[in-house]
Write an enzyme that holds these catalytic residues in place. Sequence first.
Site, PDB file in Angstrom:
ATOM      1  N   ALA A  26      22.041 -16.855  62.218  1.00  0.00           N
ATOM      2  CA  ALA A  26      23.122 -16.038  61.644  1.00  0.00           C
ATOM      3  C   ALA A  26      24.025 -15.563  62.763  1.00  0.00           C
ATOM      4  CB  ALA A  26      22.556 -14.843  60.869  1.00  0.00           C
ATOM      5  N   GLY A  28      26.870 -12.274  63.550  1.00  0.00           N
ATOM      6  CA  GLY A  28      27.428 -11.008  63.092  1.00  0.00           C
ATOM      7  C   GLY A  28      28.477 -10.491  64.052  1.00  0.00           C
ATOM      8  N   GLY A  29      28.893  -9.241  63.831  1.00  0.00           N
ATOM      9  CA  GLY A  29      29.952  -8.659  64.642  1.00  0.00           C
ATOM     10  C   GLY A  29      29.529  -8.309  66.048  1.00  0.00           C
ATOM     11  N   MET A  30      28.220  -8.187  66.294  1.00  0.00           N
ATOM     12  CA  MET A  30      27.755  -7.797  67.618  1.00  0.00           C
ATOM     13  C   MET A  30      26.970  -8.888  68.311  1.00  0.00           C
ATOM     14  SD  MET A  30      26.552  -3.858  66.960  1.00  0.00           S
ATOM     15  CE  MET A  30      25.407  -4.302  65.676  1.00  0.00           C
ATOM     16  N   THR A  32      24.761 -13.064  67.911  1.00  0.00           N
ATOM     17  CA  THR A  32      24.349 -14.264  67.192  1.00  0.00           C
ATOM     18  C   THR A  32      22.831 -14.350  67.264  1.00  0.00           C
ATOM     19  OG1 THR A  32      26.402 -15.388  67.782  1.00  0.00           O
ATOM     20  CG2 THR A  32      24.568 -16.762  67.027  1.00  0.00           C
ATOM     21  N   VAL A  33      22.192 -14.666  66.136  1.00  0.00           N
ATOM     22  CA  VAL A  33      20.734 -14.705  66.073  1.00  0.00           C
ATOM     23  C   VAL A  33      20.273 -16.162  66.019  1.00  0.00           C
ATOM     24  CG1 VAL A  33      18.684 -13.930  64.850  1.00  0.00           C
ATOM     25  CG2 VAL A  33      20.733 -12.508  64.855  1.00  0.00           C
ATOM     26  N   LYS A  48      18.286 -12.583  69.676  1.00  0.00           N
ATOM     27  CA  LYS A  48      19.600 -12.013  69.351  1.00  0.00           C
ATOM     28  C   LYS A  48      20.421 -11.979  70.639  1.00  0.00           C
ATOM     29  CE  LYS A  48      19.781  -8.710  66.307  1.00  0.00           C
ATOM     30  NZ  LYS A  48      20.663  -9.113  65.215  1.00  0.00           N
ATOM     31  N   ASP A 142      22.587   1.969  60.938  1.00  0.00           N
ATOM     32  CA  ASP A 142      23.230   0.826  60.292  1.00  0.00           C
ATOM     33  C   ASP A 142      22.354   0.280  59.166  1.00  0.00           C
ATOM     34  OD1 ASP A 142      25.179  -1.021  59.790  1.00  0.00           O
ATOM     35  OD2 ASP A 142      24.593  -2.398  61.384  1.00  0.00           O
TER      36      ASP A 142
END
Length: 690
Positions: A26, A28-30, A32-33, A48, A142
Amino acid sequence: MVQEPTQDHLIGTIVDGRYMVRSRLARGGMSTVYLATDQRLERDVALKVLHPHLANDPTFLERLSREAKAAASLSHPHIVGVLDQGEDGHIAYLVMEYVKGHTLRDVLTEQGALPPRLALALIDPVIEGLAAAHGSGLIHRDIKPENVLIADDGRIKVGDFGLARAVSANTSTGALIGTVAYLAPELVLGQAADARSDIYSAGIMLYEMLTGKQPYAGETPIQVAYQHVNAVVGRPSDAAPGLAEDLDELVQWCTAADAENRPVDGTALLTELRHIRTTLTDEQLDHRQGPAPLPFPPAVPTAATTTLGSTAGNPTEALPTTVSPTEFISPQSNPTTIMAANGPSRSLAKGSMAGADMDQDLRQPGKRELKRLERQQAKDRARAAATPVRPLREGNPGRRGVIWTIVIVILALLAGSAGWFFGMGPGSPGTVPDVKNKTVAEAQQLLRTAGFQSEPRDVFDDDILAGLAVGTEPESGAQVRKFQPITLFVSKGAQLFALPTLTGGTLAEAKTALNAAEMALGNVTEAFDEKVPAGVVISQDPAKGTEVRHGTPVALVVSKGPQPIPVPDVRGLAQDAAAKALQDVGLKAVIAPETVNDKTVPKGSVASQAPANGNLFKGDTVTLSVSKGPIIVKVPNFVGKNADAAERELRKLGFEVVIKKDVVILNLVLVQNPVNTDVPEGSLITLTVV
């Protein structure tokens, strides 16, 4: 989590000489996993990798390291474990437990609104994980469906602990951290976050699980953020009619705009959540939103169990109720056929149940219809036999006309009366006036003027002064018939409740007691106390037993334990002066039984102390060793002897030696001062050398 096929330069590489990157999971904004394999321990992990704007910030990386260590110390079955953190060149990464499965977001996208039983079962382990984190001083910041992971084996875990906290600390510009749809008002306003910020996000998430949508929407994130600050989260039952009132209260408690009105932490919320799960009925727990079922649905099993996961001592399950047979009535009028959704059809003869006692021939359509016609004809014949063919008395035609006239007049009067009654009289509709904050006399007069009779009823109200009207039932603005009674609610003032005893217990126990009493936690201050252990509540304001309203903030003073006292240095002071100096700061002086020689400290003064520094507490002791002065040594005579040998011997005896010489020829001591006398150790000896 669903693996995304993509081209990525990290796939197939080894990070930090240890983690083999296999695929991307995946982005995201912070970060990549990736799915990676820890080659050292031979296990799959979630790697991550932070985006460059974060990885290139040394201040952030230092913060992330601290937060990762804190998160790694938290071990709980409902929290994704942080396994490692580090940097490899330009790559900054976190290593976390790999949870193979999907997210709560996937569940909501696929199913929409969930039945309360399933929603509560899914959020229970989330809140349990938050309770453990809050108990360890960690805040997530979050909480959202994307961070709730559901493993293929049913385990439920909260992810991204530590990362959200580190990022929020790195945003000097006050940017919003966390998905704005779930963001607590205090975070929107740039205020400090605490455990109650996580509670707010969890409440928004529960609202979405129960209704299938988020409470706030907007074209831009700032519009949604504005609503978090300036609006009140509505009741889930407004968006999903039929939900239990307890669920409305739970969501609105969690999403109160003022953090003081929310549960203090995950533990408080978990207790209430599990209480509600045990008090709701099966019908309330299995209430489902959406359209009605099709007229003839396919057969369904009589029972089903969906297991989401369990942990020792706390199984997390979603258990639908046993599916009852759903019966549908066919359009045929006779016989009435009932079709069962999960079984064979059965027939009901008109007026009686069809069963084993019915004649076999009635189960055949032709004979059944013939039998029905025969019974109907028999009833018709009986009815005709009971009806006279001519009147018993012929009567007078004129009289019949008068009677009909009277009947018509009476009916006209009745119709007119009914028209007046329902048009202008007591049966006419009227609008209930607004009587809030009016005196009882004023409120009753307003109701009378509107054509209503009222019955006062006393109620408690936190906002309306005693003796004033709170409202009516039906409420103001309602259209009702004037003959219907109106209940006028009159305020008795705020209902007061005695405050519980909070002193003598820990701060956590005090918070639990305040929640149970529906009171708020006020300012918490700390103070030293010589008798009360650290962490125990010393006092409360208002005091115990004081009658106050629900939600009143209670200030607490918590003990920091005895106050530490820095040990003063009394060496060199006279014995009595040293003892008094220690006594003045709350310490006790103990004189050592043996005196000591000290060439620098006069007799009767303190030569040494134990301890010499550090902190003690009131009443602790300091041991003083008193000087008996320097050692007295007799000075030998070295006149006429080699000057160098004389100097060495004198220094061995502890004396200071000064050599005076002009022209040295023999290097012999010509004059010595003092000589052949007793002097203190360390005295100065002068030698004149020729």
